[in-house]
Write an enzyme that holds these catalytic residues in place. Structure first.
Site, PDB file in Angstrom:
ATOM      1  N   VAL A   1      -7.951  10.259   6.588  1.00 28.91           N
ATOM      2  CA  VAL A   1      -6.578   9.825   6.817  1.00 28.91           C
ATOM      3  C   VAL A   1      -6.243   8.816   5.742  1.00 28.91           C
ATOM      4  O   VAL A   1      -7.118   8.223   5.130  1.00 28.91           O
ATOM      5  CB  VAL A   1      -6.388   9.167   8.201  1.00 28.91           C
ATOM      6  CG1 VAL A   1      -6.585  10.172   9.313  1.00 28.91           C
ATOM      7  CG2 VAL A   1      -7.318   7.987   8.376  1.00 28.91           C
ATOM      8  N   SER A   2      -4.961   8.614   5.486  1.00 32.08           N
ATOM      9  CA  SER A   2      -4.574   7.588   4.524  1.00 32.08           C
ATOM     10  C   SER A   2      -4.777   6.225   5.166  1.00 32.08           C
ATOM     11  O   SER A   2      -4.799   6.081   6.383  1.00 32.08           O
ATOM     12  CB  SER A   2      -3.105   7.759   4.114  1.00 32.08           C
ATOM     13  OG  SER A   2      -2.250   7.345   5.158  1.00 32.08           O
ATOM     14  N   THR A   3      -4.925   5.205   4.348  1.00 32.32           N
ATOM     15  CA  THR A   3      -5.153   3.856   4.868  1.00 32.32           C
ATOM     16  C   THR A   3      -3.967   3.371   5.681  1.00 32.32           C
ATOM     17  O   THR A   3      -4.112   2.506   6.543  1.00 32.32           O
ATOM     18  CB  THR A   3      -5.412   2.872   3.717  1.00 32.32           C
ATOM     19  OG1 THR A   3      -4.335   2.965   2.769  1.00 32.32           O
ATOM     20  CG2 THR A   3      -6.716   3.205   3.015  1.00 32.32           C
ATOM     21  N   LYS A   4      -2.780   3.935   5.451  1.00 37.86           N
ATOM     22  CA  LYS A   4      -1.588   3.485   6.174  1.00 37.86           C
ATOM     23  C   LYS A   4      -1.451   4.192   7.514  1.00 37.86           C
ATOM     24  O   LYS A   4      -0.886   3.655   8.456  1.00 37.86           O
ATOM     25  CB  LYS A   4      -0.337   3.697   5.320  1.00 37.86           C
ATOM     26  CG  LYS A   4      -0.305   2.793   4.086  1.00 37.86           C
ATOM     27  CD  LYS A   4       0.991   2.967   3.317  1.00 37.86           C
ATOM     28  CE  LYS A   4       1.033   2.032   2.106  1.00 37.86           C
ATOM     29  NZ  LYS A   4       2.279   2.184   1.336  1.00 37.86           N
TER      30      LYS A   4
END
Length: 212
Positions: free
Chosen positions: A11-14
């Site tokens: 997943v993206s860090t955001k």
């Protein structure tokens, strides 16, 4: 030699919302020790857990992805990495795109050509989607700046977590509390500092105590 089944989650860090991917892997019976989780952009494949996964797999092993987008959002990288696994005798399984699964038997020329066409199209859509996400992020930042909105990240706590982040924390917390993994493994998987981890643990346990 025993063949292994691995799962890769990204997943993206955001977004921080890998819980549903982890659930899907567990439903397939993939053990926690064989799960590799990255919280990083799909712009390239220079991710620590992904590189560790590639170093661990052997011919005959299987790697499961939820989707081709978890492999990468770069069309070039998707095709290159897909071929790397095929050339090294590692089977691939994509939960959302089973037509891209590799097989133990040799594919015919037409079947192979169709797979390459589908792979190229889906990889192109993934790259286009990433560009759209980046564009919307830029527009959102510019809009916030015009309104004078503060863009700094709030202090991490259970209260400030999104619903998906809370689900992920609870999943990892439960694994730690049931001795399936150590505290170090837990806060490393959550990618939060040790002190922050124990602060959130205390907050979460206080909430549970109040609600009992």
């Amino acid at each position: 030699m025993t063949v292994m089944i691995f799962g890769y989650v990204r997943v993206s860090t955001k977004e921080q919302n890998e819980a549903h991917q982890l659930d899907a892997m567990q439903e397939l019976g993939i053990e926690g020790r064989n799960l590799y989780v990255d919280k990083a952009s799909g712009k390239d494949t220079d991710r620590p857990k992904y590189l560790a996964l590639k170093a661990s797999v052997r011919p005959g092993d299987t790697v499961v992805f939820e989707s081709i987008t978890r492999l990468s959002r770069s069309m070039t990288d998707v095709k290159k990495e897909y071929e790397w696994f095929v050339e090294n005798g590692v089977l691939l399984r994509f939960i959302n795109e089973p037509m891209l699964d590799t097989k133990t038997d040799e594919q015919g020329v037409i079947e192979r050509a169709m797979t390459e066409i589908i792979l190229t199209l889906l990889a192109a859509f993934a790259e286009k989607e990433r560009e759209e996400i980046k564009r919307r992020q830029r527009e959102g930042i510019e809009s916030a700046k015009k309104r004078g909105k503060h863009l700094g990240r709030p202090k991490r706590s259970f209260a400030t977590m999104s619903s998906d982040e809370r689900q992920t924390f609870i999943f990892e917390y439960d694994a730690w509390k049931t001795s399936k993994q150590t505290a170090v493994q837990t806060f490393e998987r959550l990618e939060i500092p040790k002190a922050t981890f124990y602060k959130i643990v205390k907050e979460y346990e206080n909430i549970n105590a109040i609600n009992k």
